[in-house]
Write an enzyme that holds these catalytic residues in place. Structure first.
Site, mmCIF file in Angstrom:
data_model
loop_
_atom_site.group_PDB
_atom_site.id
_atom_site.type_symbol
_atom_site.label_atom_id
_atom_site.label_comp_id
_atom_site.label_asym_id
_atom_site.label_seq_id
_atom_site.Cartn_x
_atom_site.Cartn_y
_atom_site.Cartn_z
ATOM 1 N N GLU A 94 -110.279 -1.928 -20.045
ATOM 2 C CA GLU A 94 -109.249 -1.135 -20.718
ATOM 3 C C GLU A 94 -107.906 -1.854 -20.659
ATOM 4 O O GLU A 94 -107.649 -2.653 -19.763
ATOM 5 C CB GLU A 94 -109.138 0.245 -20.060
ATOM 6 C CG GLU A 94 -110.401 1.064 -20.268
ATOM 7 C CD GLU A 94 -110.292 2.498 -19.767
ATOM 8 O OE1 GLU A 94 -110.957 3.361 -20.355
ATOM 9 O OE2 GLU A 94 -109.557 2.752 -18.809
ATOM 10 N N CYS A 335 -101.925 4.508 -14.115
ATOM 11 C CA CYS A 335 -102.417 3.579 -13.109
ATOM 12 C C CYS A 335 -103.550 4.195 -12.324
ATOM 13 O O CYS A 335 -103.489 5.337 -11.912
ATOM 14 C CB CYS A 335 -101.331 3.252 -12.111
ATOM 15 S SG CYS A 335 -99.987 2.407 -12.842
HETATM 16 N N1 SAH Z 1 -105.480 -4.540 -7.962
HETATM 17 C C1 SAH Z 1 -104.104 -4.613 -8.292
HETATM 18 C C2 SAH Z 1 -103.749 -4.154 -9.686
HETATM 19 C C3 SAH Z 1 -104.376 -2.881 -10.208
HETATM 20 S S1 SAH Z 1 -103.800 -1.315 -9.660
HETATM 21 C C4 SAH Z 1 -103.283 -3.897 -7.252
HETATM 22 O O1 SAH Z 1 -103.851 -3.314 -6.334
HETATM 23 O O2 SAH Z 1 -102.064 -3.963 -7.305
HETATM 24 C C5 SAH Z 1 -102.199 -1.089 -10.281
HETATM 25 C C6 SAH Z 1 -101.398 -0.094 -9.411
HETATM 26 O O3 SAH Z 1 -101.782 1.280 -9.623
HETATM 27 C C7 SAH Z 1 -101.581 -0.340 -7.942
HETATM 28 O O4 SAH Z 1 -100.362 -0.258 -7.274
HETATM 29 C C8 SAH Z 1 -102.503 0.782 -7.563
HETATM 30 O O5 SAH Z 1 -102.485 0.997 -6.206
HETATM 31 C C9 SAH Z 1 -101.951 1.912 -8.379
HETATM 32 N N2 SAH Z 1 -102.813 3.074 -8.504
HETATM 33 C C10 SAH Z 1 -104.139 3.143 -8.352
HETATM 34 N N3 SAH Z 1 -104.586 4.392 -8.560
HETATM 35 C C11 SAH Z 1 -103.502 5.139 -8.859
HETATM 36 C C12 SAH Z 1 -103.327 6.494 -9.221
HETATM 37 N N4 SAH Z 1 -104.343 7.318 -9.330
HETATM 38 N N5 SAH Z 1 -102.068 6.905 -9.480
HETATM 39 C C13 SAH Z 1 -101.034 6.051 -9.423
HETATM 40 N N6 SAH Z 1 -101.147 4.765 -9.116
HETATM 41 C C14 SAH Z 1 -102.367 4.302 -8.839
#
Ligand code: SAH
Length: 345
Positions: A94, A335
């Site tokens: 996505e 996110c």
């Molecule tokens: N693997 C990388 C990039 C992908 S996640 C990382 O960990 O940074 C992108 C961001 O969204 C990360 O900070 C992650 O922790 C956050 N994230 C994951 N699930 C989320 C959610 N349900 N609500 C808000 N942010 C979230």
């Protein structure tokens, strides 16, 4: 479909394309011509490269192919579009387009699935199936620019996957997307977000391109962080912070810390104070992210009041801090809500 030695034409850097032409006894300015066709004129067929001689075209066709990705679904909300994209082998990823007043920002996926297993993240519920190649990351941009008929001004690697678990493709992608004769996306307009794979943070400190680095922190101590993010058991906070200090020193760049606000998990004012101590004196910026609830995982978003109080503690301790504007709540485009679905045949 693909010969063993063939590569996607979107997978080659400008420099390597120059080398390629020199190797076949051609002038290196051919690289400029090819980049122009690919990234300025956006053609998808070697035969349309009309300023390149037939025999060179034939040679290119033997060594490279055009890969493509397809949009199989597009959902929209205010200022945001979520795309489901199908890769050549039927796997899906996505990408999310956000329209800001400063331009169009695209959040891209770097892996099909993810192995990091963060307990709050929907995207990690499907195990990694494979890397997204640099050409596929390039195509995420090209495809969506074609769809909206506008330029994407910012790219964040915050979709599905852990970019530092796919380091070679990510760095090559940056090199290609940044090249002034191609897509020419400024390095300051590219952000890589990692859960904290320490050896790669050191490696990235030496990387030539000065893109933005964001760290998914989400907890101010090891006990809590290890519960939320298994990677913390491998690279605990002390090691993570040491690598970030090195990165900041080496690159003289400011690092962003992302901190999702999870109700009664990591949002107490004691947590806020602990966070201030952890980040004291660092050239950094904290982005508080209201958690996007997902059906399956059971976490709740912190209340607005709690987020604001947490924010105040950080502010009073002189940290640069913002609360992230929300995008795509209604279409699970936020996110951690992105899913790479099963293969679609
Ligand atoms: N693997 C990388 C990039 C992908 S996640 C990382 O960990 O940074 C992108 C961001 O969204 C990360 O900070 C992650 O922790 C956050 N994230 C994951 N699930 C989320 C959610 N349900 N609500 C808000 N942010 C979230």
């Amino acid at each position: 479909m693909l010969g063993v030695s063939m590569d996607s034409i979107y997978n080659i850097t400008y420099q390597d394309l120059e080398k390629y032409f020199i190797n076949i006894n051609e002038k290196k300015y051919r690289a400029k011509q090819v980049f122009d066709w690919l990234y300025i004129k956006r053609i998808k067929d070697f035969d349309k490269m009309s300023n390149i001689k037939k025999d060179i075209i034939e040679k290119l066709k033997k060594d490279f192919y055009f890969d493509s990705i397809d949009i199989i679904k597009k959902e929209s909300d205010i200022d945001v579009f979520k795309y489901l994209l199908k890769l050549h082998d039927g796997k899906t990823i996505e990408a999310v387009l956000m329209e800001h007043d400063y331009g169009n920002s695209l959040c891209i996926s770097s892996e099909v699935g993810c192995n990091m297993n963060c307990s709050f993240c929907e995207s990690g519920r499907i195990k990694k199936q494979r890397d997204v190649t640099s050409s596929e990351m390039i195509l995420e941009i090209l495809k969506i620019e074609e769809d909206i008929n506008k330029r994407i001004s910012h790219v964040v690697v915050m979709g599905i996957g852990e970019p530092f678990d796919n380091y070679l493709n990510i760095t090559k992608f940056i090199e290609i997307v940044n090249h002034p004769l191609g897509i020419a996306l400024g390095s300051r307009h590219i952000t890589i977000s990692t859960c904290g794979i320490v050896p790669k943070i050191y490696e990235f400190s030496e990387f030539f391109y000065q893109v933005n680095l964001a760290i998914s922190l989400h907890a101010p101590n090891d006990e809590l962080r290890s519960k939320l993010m298994p990677i913390n058991k491998v690279y605990p906070l002390k090691e993570l912070m040491k690598s970030i200090d090195y990165y900041i020193k080496k690159t003289k760049r400011r690092v962003t810390f992302e901190y999702i606000m999870l109700d009664k998990i990591n949002d107490s004012l004691d947590n806020a104070k602990e966070l201030c101590l952890l980040l004291k004196g660092k050239n950094c910026y904290v982005n508080l992210i209201p958690y996007n609830e997902t059906e399956n995982l059971g976490y709740k978003r912190s209340s607005k009041k709690q987020i604001l109080e947490f924010y105040d503690v950080l502010k009073k301790n002189n940290l640069n801090v913002t609360i992230r504007r929300e995008f795509g709540k209604n279409i699970s485009a936020a996110c951690g809500q992105l899913k790479s679905s099963k293969e679609i045949v």
